[in-house]
Design a protein around this motif. Structure first.
Motif, PDB file in Angstrom:
ATOM      1  N   UNK A   4      40.460  28.747  45.055  1.00  0.00           N
ATOM      2  CA  UNK A   4      39.951  29.964  44.433  1.00  0.00           C
ATOM      3  C   UNK A   4      40.446  31.065  44.293  1.00  0.00           C
ATOM      4  N   UNK A   5      41.504  31.053  43.574  1.00  0.00           N
ATOM      5  CA  UNK A   5      43.001  32.321  43.922  1.00  0.00           C
ATOM      6  C   UNK A   5      42.906  32.966  42.304  1.00  0.00           C
ATOM      7  N   UNK A   6      42.562  32.681  41.265  1.00  0.00           N
ATOM      8  CA  UNK A   6      42.124  33.619  39.873  1.00  0.00           C
ATOM      9  C   UNK A   6      40.826  33.631  39.288  1.00  0.00           C
ATOM     10  N   UNK A   7      40.233  34.073  40.595  1.00  0.00           N
ATOM     11  CA  UNK A   7      38.750  34.969  40.588  1.00  0.00           C
ATOM     12  C   UNK A   7      39.343  36.464  39.565  1.00  0.00           C
ATOM     13  N   UNK A   8      38.632  36.911  38.881  1.00  0.00           N
ATOM     14  CA  UNK A   8      38.408  38.103  38.346  1.00  0.00           C
ATOM     15  C   UNK A   8      37.264  38.872  39.568  1.00  0.00           C
ATOM     16  N   UNK A   9      38.224  40.159  39.491  1.00  0.00           N
ATOM     17  CA  UNK A   9      37.512  40.968  40.467  1.00  0.00           C
ATOM     18  C   UNK A   9      35.939  41.888  40.382  1.00  0.00           C
ATOM     19  N   UNK A  53      38.043  26.403  41.165  1.00  0.00           N
ATOM     20  CA  UNK A  53      37.285  27.878  40.441  1.00  0.00           C
ATOM     21  C   UNK A  53      38.267  27.799  40.300  1.00  0.00           C
ATOM     22  N   UNK A  54      37.890  27.966  38.631  1.00  0.00           N
ATOM     23  CA  UNK A  54      38.680  28.836  36.880  1.00  0.00           C
ATOM     24  C   UNK A  54      37.852  29.458  36.316  1.00  0.00           C
ATOM     25  N   UNK A  55      38.866  30.646  35.972  1.00  0.00           N
ATOM     26  CA  UNK A  55      37.805  31.175  36.056  1.00  0.00           C
ATOM     27  C   UNK A  55      38.934  31.861  34.104  1.00  0.00           C
ATOM     28  N   UNK A  56      38.355  32.223  32.873  1.00  0.00           N
ATOM     29  CA  UNK A  56      38.454  32.314  31.163  1.00  0.00           C
ATOM     30  C   UNK A  56      38.333  33.167  30.717  1.00  0.00           C
ATOM     31  N   UNK A  57      38.841  33.802  29.727  1.00  0.00           N
ATOM     32  CA  UNK A  57      38.202  34.913  29.067  1.00  0.00           C
ATOM     33  C   UNK A  57      36.763  34.773  29.297  1.00  0.00           C
ATOM     34  N   UNK A  58      35.868  33.715  28.607  1.00  0.00           N
ATOM     35  CA  UNK A  58      34.541  33.984  28.621  1.00  0.00           C
ATOM     36  C   UNK A  58      33.389  33.077  29.448  1.00  0.00           C
ATOM     37  N   UNK A  59      34.437  32.450  30.183  1.00  0.00           N
ATOM     38  CA  UNK A  59      33.897  31.139  31.663  1.00  0.00           C
ATOM     39  C   UNK A  59      34.536  31.100  32.659  1.00  0.00           C
ATOM     40  N   UNK A  60      33.509  31.039  33.655  1.00  0.00           N
ATOM     41  CA  UNK A  60      34.152  29.986  34.920  1.00  0.00           C
ATOM     42  C   UNK A  60      33.435  28.941  34.869  1.00  0.00           C
ATOM     43  N   UNK A  95      29.473  24.925  34.666  1.00  0.00           N
ATOM     44  CA  UNK A  95      30.277  25.738  33.448  1.00  0.00           C
ATOM     45  C   UNK A  95      29.338  27.085  33.502  1.00  0.00           C
ATOM     46  N   UNK A  96      29.769  28.561  33.623  1.00  0.00           N
ATOM     47  CA  UNK A  96      28.730  29.612  33.373  1.00  0.00           C
ATOM     48  C   UNK A  96      29.627  29.909  32.644  1.00  0.00           C
ATOM     49  N   UNK A  97      28.977  30.806  31.642  1.00  0.00           N
ATOM     50  CA  UNK A  97      29.227  31.866  30.181  1.00  0.00           C
ATOM     51  C   UNK A  97      29.278  33.271  31.416  1.00  0.00           C
ATOM     52  N   UNK A  98      30.265  34.145  31.229  1.00  0.00           N
ATOM     53  CA  UNK A  98      30.752  34.922  31.971  1.00  0.00           C
ATOM     54  C   UNK A  98      30.448  36.407  30.506  1.00  0.00           C
ATOM     55  N   UNK A  99      29.446  37.537  31.026  1.00  0.00           N
ATOM     56  CA  UNK A  99      29.317  38.859  29.572  1.00  0.00           C
ATOM     57  C   UNK A  99      30.587  39.059  29.596  1.00  0.00           C
ATOM     58  N   UNK A 100      31.062  39.476  28.240  1.00  0.00           N
ATOM     59  CA  UNK A 100      32.229  39.840  27.574  1.00  0.00           C
ATOM     60  C   UNK A 100      32.461  41.463  28.320  1.00  0.00           C
ATOM     61  N   UNK A 101      33.528  41.296  28.242  1.00  0.00           N
ATOM     62  CA  UNK A 101      34.172  42.285  29.052  1.00  0.00           C
ATOM     63  C   UNK A 101      33.836  44.117  28.555  1.00  0.00           C
TER      64      UNK A 101
END
Length: 471
Positions: free
Chosen positions: A352-357, A391-398, A448-454
């Motif tokens: 889980x190294x690339x998780x957004x802060x 755990x892998x996070x992308x621009x719009x989902x994790x 797979x969970x969508x992330x809210x827009x930044x």
């Protein structure tokens, strides 16, 4: 109305509708079959009548042609017999004349079975003329050469030729009547075809009207069913949305209660027991001059209190790990993996190294609880020796992947409350949860969970840019 009565009414309406549709289509099919049978019967009858008419017409024409030919030949034989000076040739002509008369009588006897009255009267007149013509020839058959030479030309000119012309005229009249009858019968065939066409057009119109009525009624019924289905679908969709909202509220309430209980255990119970522990320590120091059994009993009580403090802290962490709020999701998952690994001996690897802060609070709670429940299922059911969590996070989902090397199971299989809770947690955030497993091949759970827009970074204003340039 009870649910049972409503179901009975619905079943009764469906049965009535099915019977009406079956009756309508049965009527259409019956009309179609009857029209086909009638058309085939009429066409077969017309074909048979046409063939019979054609055969009768050709038969009469053939008989009339043969009769005319025989009458013409008989006239030729009479002429040769009366005007031939050679006795031998005259005798040959007489014998040919006798044979021709016999053939004429045989032909005229075949015309006694005509079906209609006009044909019977015409053929009776023809038979009378043929008989008169034959009787006219009777005297000359006994003449000698002198009589033939003396009376032959006159007899041929005055008696034979007029009688033969009259007979041939009647034959021609009969032929014209036959042609007229053929035309009339053709006209009747045309009328029959026209009647068949009219009946078919009426049947097609009736079937079209029946089909139009059936299609109209079916369309109305389908539209009614569609409306009922849409209303039921809206009700079901609304109920599912309400259940989803209720499930989300229950999850939130559960998390809040866990958080409150964990805080109370940590702040109130934990602090109180820690104070008791300090007091017992001071009591042990104060009891130094007293006998050893008394100090030993105090030490035992202090150890029990320390054990209770540790148990309370573990319970607080299990209810709501404080590091999830203080250090983030990765640290909380690492702590959970270490706890499970120490208690069960299962090797757990976390990536889980690339998780957004700035991960949303509800996403952190959802992922932590899903991983916690998955590890609990691995320990209780999988009999696995290792678990990999990524755990892998992308621009719009994790995405979260939990894979073990346990005994697995055959999917699809109805899950327990834990798996249902995992599905509900992922669905409450608009995500998805997929379980892949085969017996002996382990289990893989992917979330797979969508992330809210930044939020977009704020642009510097024109005034601030101008001020910085002046500086």
């Amino acid at each position: 109305m009870t649910a049972n009565g409503h179901a009975k009414n619905t079943a009764r309406r469906l049965l009535t509708t099915r019977m009406a549709l079956a009756l309508g289509f049965g009527v259409l099919l019956t009309l179609l079959v009857l029209c086909g049978i009638n058309a085939v019967s009429v066409i077969s009858q017309l074909q048979s009548n046409n063939e019979n008419i054609l055969q009768e017409f050709l038969g009469r024409e053939t008989r009339l042609d043969e009769l005319r030919s025989a009458i013409y030949l008989s006239g030729t034989y009479v002429r040769d017999y009366l005007l031939e000076p050679d006795p031998a040739r005259a005798e040959q002509s007489r014998l040919a004349l006798v044979e021709a008369r016999r053939q004429i009588q045989s032909m005229i006897s075949l015309t006694s079975t005509e079906p209609d009255a006009v044909g019977q009267s015409m053929y009776q007149a023809l038979r009378r003329e043929v008989q008169e013509y034959s009787r006219t020839l009777d005297p000359v058959l006994t003449w000698n050469a002198q009589q033939r030479h003396k009376e032959g030309y006159r007899f041929l000119h005055d008696d034979v030729l007029p009688r033969r012309s009259s007979t041939l005229g009647i034959a021609d009249t009969i032929a014209s009547v036959n042609q007229q009858q053929l035309v009339e019968r053709d006209h009747r065939l045309v009328q029959t075809f026209s009647s068949l066409r009219n009946r078919l057009m009426i049947a097609v119109a009736v079937m079209f009207l029946c089909g139009l009525f059936l299609a109209f009624a079916t369309a109305i019924h389908i539209l009614r069913l569609e409306g009922q289905t849409m209303a039921h679908l809206k009700e079901v969709t609304g109920a599912r949305q309400e259940l989803r909202n209720l499930s989300a509220r229950l999850v939130d309430t559960q998390e809040n209660e866990r958080k409150n209980i964990s805080r109370e255990l940590h702040d109130a119970v934990g602090q109180s027991m820690s104070a008791v522990q300090f007091e017992l320590h001071d009591l042990g120091v104060a009891l130094a001059p007293y006998p050893e059994p008394l100090r030993t009993r105090v030490d035992r009580i202090r150890e029990l209190v320390e054990s209770s403090v540790a148990m309370v802290r573990n319970m607080a962490l299990l209810l709501r790990p404080s590091m999830l709020d203080d250090l983030g999701l990765a640290a909380a998952l690492e702590w959970q993996a270490n706890q499970v690994s120490r208690s069960t001996g299962v090797r757990i690897k976390l990536m889980a190294d690339a998780l957004p802060g700035e991960l949303p609070e509800e996403h952190k709670i959802c992922i932590f609880r899903i991983v916690q429940e998955a590890l609990n299922n691995v320990c209780r059911h999988a009999r696995a020796s290792s678990v990999d969590i990524a755990l892998v996070a992308a621009d719009s989902r994790i995405s979260v992947t939990i894979r073990d090397d346990g005994r697995g199971f055959r999917t699809p299989r109805t899950g327990g409350l834990g798996l249902i809770g995992m599905y509900e947690r992922a669905d409450s955030l608009g995500g998805s949860l997929t379980v892949n497993s085969e017996p002996g091949q382990g289990t893989s759970i992917e979330v797979i969970l969508p992330l809210p827009p930044r939020p977009a970074p704020a642009r510097p204003s024109i005034q601030s840019m101008a001020g910085s340039r002046r500086e």
